[in-house]
Design a protein around this motif. Structure first.
Motif, PDB file in Angstrom:
ATOM      1  N   GLU A   1       0.852  -1.189   0.000  1.00  0.00           N
ATOM      2  CA  GLU A   1       0.000   0.000   0.000  1.00  0.00           C
ATOM      3  C   GLU A   1       0.891   1.243   0.000  1.00  0.00           C
ATOM      4  O   GLU A   1       1.828   1.347   0.781  1.00  0.00           O
ATOM      5  CB  GLU A   1      -0.883  -0.036   1.255  1.00  0.00           C
ATOM      6  CG  GLU A   1      -1.898   1.074   1.309  1.00  0.00           C
ATOM      7  CD  GLU A   1      -2.726   1.034   2.595  1.00  0.00           C
ATOM      8  OE1 GLU A   1      -2.626   0.050   3.358  1.00  0.00           O
ATOM      9  OE2 GLU A   1      -3.467   2.006   2.823  1.00  0.00           O
ATOM     10  N   THR A   2       0.575   2.186  -0.867  1.00  0.00           N
ATOM     11  CA  THR A   2       1.435   3.363  -1.019  1.00  0.00           C
ATOM     12  C   THR A   2       1.522   4.186   0.278  1.00  0.00           C
ATOM     13  O   THR A   2       2.577   4.695   0.624  1.00  0.00           O
ATOM     14  CB  THR A   2       0.935   4.246  -2.176  1.00  0.00           C
ATOM     15  OG1 THR A   2       0.747   3.408  -3.330  1.00  0.00           O
ATOM     16  CG2 THR A   2       1.935   5.320  -2.529  1.00  0.00           C
TER      17      THR A   2
ATOM     18  N   VAL B   1      -3.117   8.884  -8.289  1.00  0.00           N
ATOM     19  CA  VAL B   1      -2.068   8.162  -7.563  1.00  0.00           C
ATOM     20  C   VAL B   1      -2.500   6.721  -7.307  1.00  0.00           C
ATOM     21  O   VAL B   1      -3.677   6.383  -7.410  1.00  0.00           O
ATOM     22  CB  VAL B   1      -1.742   8.848  -6.214  1.00  0.00           C
ATOM     23  CG1 VAL B   1      -1.049  10.179  -6.442  1.00  0.00           C
ATOM     24  CG2 VAL B   1      -2.990   9.026  -5.363  1.00  0.00           C
ATOM     25  N   THR B   2      -1.535   5.903  -6.950  1.00  0.00           N
ATOM     26  CA  THR B   2      -1.801   4.487  -6.727  1.00  0.00           C
ATOM     27  C   THR B   2      -2.300   4.222  -5.314  1.00  0.00           C
ATOM     28  O   THR B   2      -2.056   5.005  -4.400  1.00  0.00           O
ATOM     29  CB  THR B   2      -0.529   3.650  -6.910  1.00  0.00           C
ATOM     30  OG1 THR B   2       0.488   4.164  -6.036  1.00  0.00           O
ATOM     31  CG2 THR B   2      -0.049   3.695  -8.341  1.00  0.00           C
ATOM     32  N   TYR B   3      -2.942   3.097  -5.163  1.00  0.00           N
ATOM     33  CA  TYR B   3      -3.244   2.535  -3.834  1.00  0.00           C
ATOM     34  C   TYR B   3      -2.203   1.444  -3.607  1.00  0.00           C
ATOM     35  O   TYR B   3      -1.105   1.731  -3.139  1.00  0.00           O
ATOM     36  CB  TYR B   3      -4.682   1.991  -3.822  1.00  0.00           C
ATOM     37  CG  TYR B   3      -5.199   1.705  -2.435  1.00  0.00           C
ATOM     38  CD1 TYR B   3      -6.131   2.546  -1.832  1.00  0.00           C
ATOM     39  CD2 TYR B   3      -4.754   0.600  -1.714  1.00  0.00           C
ATOM     40  CE1 TYR B   3      -6.602   2.286  -0.549  1.00  0.00           C
ATOM     41  CE2 TYR B   3      -5.220   0.344  -0.432  1.00  0.00           C
ATOM     42  CZ  TYR B   3      -6.140   1.179   0.146  1.00  0.00           C
ATOM     43  OH  TYR B   3      -6.599   0.927   1.427  1.00  0.00           O
ATOM     44  N   PHE B   4      -2.477   0.235  -4.053  1.00  0.00           N
ATOM     45  CA  PHE B   4      -1.451  -0.809  -3.979  1.00  0.00           C
ATOM     46  C   PHE B   4      -0.452  -0.637  -5.121  1.00  0.00           C
ATOM     47  O   PHE B   4      -0.783  -0.106  -6.176  1.00  0.00           O
ATOM     48  CB  PHE B   4      -2.079  -2.193  -4.109  1.00  0.00           C
ATOM     49  CG  PHE B   4      -2.965  -2.563  -2.954  1.00  0.00           C
ATOM     50  CD1 PHE B   4      -2.451  -2.612  -1.669  1.00  0.00           C
ATOM     51  CD2 PHE B   4      -4.296  -2.859  -3.151  1.00  0.00           C
ATOM     52  CE1 PHE B   4      -3.256  -2.951  -0.597  1.00  0.00           C
ATOM     53  CE2 PHE B   4      -5.113  -3.202  -2.084  1.00  0.00           C
ATOM     54  CZ  PHE B   4      -4.595  -3.250  -0.804  1.00  0.00           C
TER      55      PHE B   4
ATOM     56  N   TYR C   1      -4.375   4.094 -11.206  1.00  0.00           N
ATOM     57  CA  TYR C   1      -4.259   5.426 -10.596  1.00  0.00           C
ATOM     58  C   TYR C   1      -5.647   6.031 -10.411  1.00  0.00           C
ATOM     59  O   TYR C   1      -6.575   5.691 -11.138  1.00  0.00           O
ATOM     60  CB  TYR C   1      -3.432   6.351 -11.483  1.00  0.00           C
ATOM     61  CG  TYR C   1      -2.072   5.803 -11.840  1.00  0.00           C
ATOM     62  CD1 TYR C   1      -0.974   6.052 -11.037  1.00  0.00           C
ATOM     63  CD2 TYR C   1      -1.909   5.029 -12.983  1.00  0.00           C
ATOM     64  CE1 TYR C   1       0.273   5.553 -11.359  1.00  0.00           C
ATOM     65  CE2 TYR C   1      -0.670   4.520 -13.325  1.00  0.00           C
ATOM     66  CZ  TYR C   1       0.426   4.781 -12.521  1.00  0.00           C
ATOM     67  OH  TYR C   1       1.651   4.275 -12.851  1.00  0.00           O
ATOM     68  N   GLY C   2      -5.728   6.950  -9.496  1.00  0.00           N
ATOM     69  CA  GLY C   2      -7.002   7.617  -9.214  1.00  0.00           C
ATOM     70  C   GLY C   2      -7.028   7.940  -7.745  1.00  0.00           C
ATOM     71  O   GLY C   2      -6.267   8.762  -7.272  1.00  0.00           O
ATOM     72  N   ASN C   3      -7.897   7.221  -7.006  1.00  0.00           N
ATOM     73  CA  ASN C   3      -7.912   7.280  -5.549  1.00  0.00           C
ATOM     74  C   ASN C   3      -8.500   8.533  -4.938  1.00  0.00           C
ATOM     75  O   ASN C   3      -8.017   9.040  -3.922  1.00  0.00           O
ATOM     76  CB  ASN C   3      -6.526   6.961  -4.979  1.00  0.00           C
ATOM     77  CG  ASN C   3      -6.313   5.467  -4.950  1.00  0.00           C
ATOM     78  OD1 ASN C   3      -6.982   4.778  -4.196  1.00  0.00           O
ATOM     79  ND2 ASN C   3      -5.450   4.976  -5.818  1.00  0.00           N
TER      80      ASN C   3
END
Ligand code: ZN
Length: 769
Positions: free
Chosen positions: A398-399, A448-451, A462-464
């Protein structure tokens, strides 16, 4: 932060909410109160021997990092900040303008709502400190004033005074006694990391104050802090089953509760407020967050209990495997308590905890947490100690967790200048964090990333909007300058930790340091010193350096001890315009997973190079590379060669830097397959057997996969780890020695040993670089 339930709720709620406000919509913002300058720094390292500079002291130059930041700044400019007020206004009974939608995602009225507002405040404060652009301060001031009005509107209508949130106060109070609410989606009975949300909101105000000089923000956060103190000491006094003030035992029980007890780094805020005000109440509140039942004491004693066999975990409520991002930020808070009080156990807990994660649970890009066969499917939880290769089975990293690990690493470095902390920081920053932002211009979400899974053939998404990683993501890309330079408390020493284009204005010492480089797309940097007088400049020699780290001052080569994984010191009287040129040639480096040496990743200097493409079915790419190597052992000349200045190629495959924010499928890890001992094209027919390196077995047995146990390096691994070889004679002597060792260990017969040495001797021309 999420599990299945969250995502289902998220999808359902998203479907209900209607049309988001288009990016770039113009709207009127009430006249903003002018933002002042920064205030006294009380954050990480503020009492340490080595300290950070303030964000506003370091300007980012043109580089990969400024490109990532520019996209996030555009998001900060374009995104309609009124959307962050909708839920707060609802809770406070204040009207909302028509047509303004909540951000969505988890910021949709669900039980975590409010956290994203805090992150947005922090991003605006950081953006203001970094650029001075008035628009950021205007947005920030407007939000602070409106949120302050919500706090005022709630006055007299809450159990304790000073509450502010996007959800009713009860959502926080119910996490404590007598209800001890658990995580879930029921708005009336469940809760979802309520103190995490309080932390993010308070952090946002504190950043608005400390980075942008917003005085109103300090007033608001102090009232919130007093509310928090009452909520964590007196507790839910109006509940019919109220049994008296909250006890230590109650707090322990709360913080051990999966997700409901996730409080982020809430303790850091209270320690900082104590530093600002001297009010002992805040320090007492900070210590309320001590997780004393299960994790704290174990970390003080360096007992690694991040994963326990089911049924053997300590405490009444903690799960066998701990949720990674629940706990990492707790330790940043403990560090802040240490910095306020000098109480060693808080620092020791943080040092030991960090050591359990890095390197024992760290993937190539710097991330942690994953899964493994036979475990439950929660990929946000810690994997077993040293289970790297066998935890890549599904998802993970997880980022957010890397965001927090970087904070912890730099905070620890302030107190103990172990270069390994900054090696980790660079790894995480250059790879997972830079790679967490898409290289696209979309401004309707933070992109941006999650995992960032390590699974072969995986694609980044990407999104979040509204998620935890969408929140920390907004922060990541607006503070790239925070760890480039540090200083000693006595101002005698400047630490240059990262080679990132930037300008440091060190007013107190009268020095301006400008760093010009396109690192990590360039293998050199130039620091220009403007200022006069004596100053020790410490340059980081990264742990990945293999050879050729050189320093010139004004064109003159310096005799320096550039051992990888250290800092070298330039101690002199500087004159205006002195130039320090540093060259640090990258090399292609193979990194092996701790538990399976044949599971490997490729690095070019600091840059992780995943293999582009999807091998299919989750199976690993298999690469045979020793056949290509020459006597110099230089992969970049023979096995994994440059393609176009950025990408590399091997056996028809492309390797691309992880920091490139694309969505191509890629494999950060591959399997090394070297079945036979060969030297160039000269074959021996002798199997390339593994040595028994007695690798540590997983601390908790894993079902369905072998523990590392007798795994180890192969014959060719051991030989080539000694490269480069100056002469063919040296190469043959090395082969002879290692063949003898393998023979003595029963891994080569007498005949095989003879064939191997003889083939090495015949390979002179084959191995000529
Ligand atoms: Zn997250």
């Amino acid at each position: 932060m999420a599990h299945e339930l969250n995502r289902r709720e998220f999808v359902r709620a998203s479907a209900i909410s209607i049309g988001a406000v288009a990016a770039g919509t113009t709207f009127s913002v009430p006249a903003a109160t002018a933002a002042g300058g920064p205030h006294r720094y009380v954050g990480a390292g503020s009492t340490a021997r080595v300290r950070p500079f303030r964000l506003q002291d370091v300007a980012l130059g043109e580089s990969l990092f400024s490109e990532k930041r520019a996209r996030m700044l555009e998001f900060a400019r374009r995104y309609d900040e009124r959307r962050f007020l909708v839920l707060f206004n609802d809770t406070a009974g204040r009207p909302n303008p028509p047509g303004v939608e909540v951000p969505g995602g988890w910021e949709d009225g669900g039980l975590l709502s409010g956290h994203w507002t805090g992150h947005f405040l922090t991003m605006l404060a950081q953006a203001h400190a970094s650029t001075g652009e008035p628009r950021f301060a205007d947005k920030l001031s407007w939000m602070v004033d409106e949120l302050g009005a919500c706090q005022d509107a709630l006055a007299g209508r809450t159990v304790h005074p000073g509450y502010l949130g996007a959800k009713p106060e009860d959502v926080v109070l119910r996490a404590g006694p007598p209800r001890f609410a658990v995580y879930g989606g029921n708005q009336d009975t469940n809760t979802w990391a309520p103190w995490y949300t309080q932390h993010k909101i308070m952090r946002g105000f504190l950043d608005a104050y400390s980075l942008a000089g917003n005085e109103r923000a300090l007033e608001i956060v102090l009232r919130m802090a007093h509310w928090a103190h009452l909520a964590l000491t007196l507790g839910d006094i109006t509940h019919p089953d109220y049994a008296g003030p909250i006890t230590r035992d109650d707090l322990n029980y709360m913080w051990d509760t999966y997700i409901a007890g996730e409080y982020g780094g809430a303790n850091e805020v209270f320690a900082e407020l104590h530093a600002l005000t001297g009010d002992a109440e805040h320090l007492q509140t900070a210590k309320c967050f001590d997780n004393r039942e299960s994790l704290f004491d174990a970390c003080v004693q360096d007992r690694d209990i991040l994963v326990c066999a089911p049924g053997t975990q300590p405490g009444r409520r903690r799960p066998p495997r701990l949720h990674a991002n629940t706990h990492v930020p707790n330790f940043t808070g403990y560090m802040r308590i240490f910095e306020r009080t000098g109480e060693r156990e808080y620092r020791r807990a943080a040092e030991n905890f960090f050591g359990m994660v890095v390197p024992h649970r760290m993937y190539a890009h710097g991330g942690t947490s994953g899964n493994y066969p036979g475990s439950n499917n929660n990929v946000e939880q810690f994997q077993n100690r040293d289970n790297i290769a066998n935890s890549i089975a599904s998802n993970g990293a997880e980022t957010c967790t890397t965001y927090n690990l970087l904070k912890l690493a730099r905070n620890l470095f302030f107190h103990e200048q172990d270069p390994a902390y900054m090696d980790y920081y660079e790894r995480g920053l250059v790879n997972q964090i830079a790679g967490s932002r898409a290289d696209t211009d979309t401004t309707s979400n933070p992109q941006v990333t999650y995992f960032q899974p390590l699974t072969p053939g995986v694609r980044r998404g990407y999104g979040n909007t509204g998620t935890c990683c969408g929140g920390t993501g907004m922060e990541n890309h607006t503070k790239y300058q925070e760890s480039i330079y540090f200083r000693s408390a006595d101002a005698s020493t400047l630490w240059v930790n990262l080679y990132i284009a930037s300008t440091l204005e060190w007013e107190e010492q009268g020095f301006t340091i400008t760093q010009e480089t396109d690192y990590p797309r360039e293998q050199r940097t130039r620091l220009t010193v403007n200022g006069r007088g004596r100053l020790r400049i410490k340059l980081r020699v990264p742990g990945w350096v293999e050879r050729g780290f050189r320093v010139r001052i004004n064109g003159i080569e310096q005799r320096v001890k550039a051992r990888p994984g250290t800092y070298l010191t330039l101690d002199r009287r500087w004159r205006r315009g002195d130039r320090i040129d540093v060259s640090m040639p990258f090399s292609i480096r193979i990194e092996r997973a701790r538990d399976r040496p044949d599971t490997q990743s490729v690095f070019y200097g600091p840059v992780l190079l995943p293999i582009v493409g999807d091998p299919g079915g989750g199976s690993y790419r298999e690469l045979t590379l020793y056949r290509d190597l020459k006597r110099d052992g230089d992969y970049s000349r023979a096995a994994i060669t440059p393609l176009d200045g950025r990408d590399f190629t091997t056996h028809g495959l492309t390797l691309r830097p992880h920091y490139v924010g694309d969505t191509l499928p890629h494999s950060p890890y591959f399997r090394r397959v070297e079945p036979e001992i060969v030297f160039g094209s000269i074959e021996t027919g002798v199997p390339n057997r593994k040595r028994n390196d007695g690798l540590p077995d997983y601390d908790v047995p894993v079902e369905g996969i072998p523990s590392p146990g007798t795994d180890g390096l192969t014959f060719l691994d051991v030989v080539w780890d000694e490269a480069p070889f100056a002469t063919h004679g040296e190469f043959v002597a090395t082969v002879r020695r290692i063949a003898r060792d393998f023979a003595e260990a029963g891994l080569l017969s007498r005949d095989e040993r003879r064939r191997v040495v003889s083939a090495a001797a015949r390979a002179r021309r084959e191995l000529e670089p």
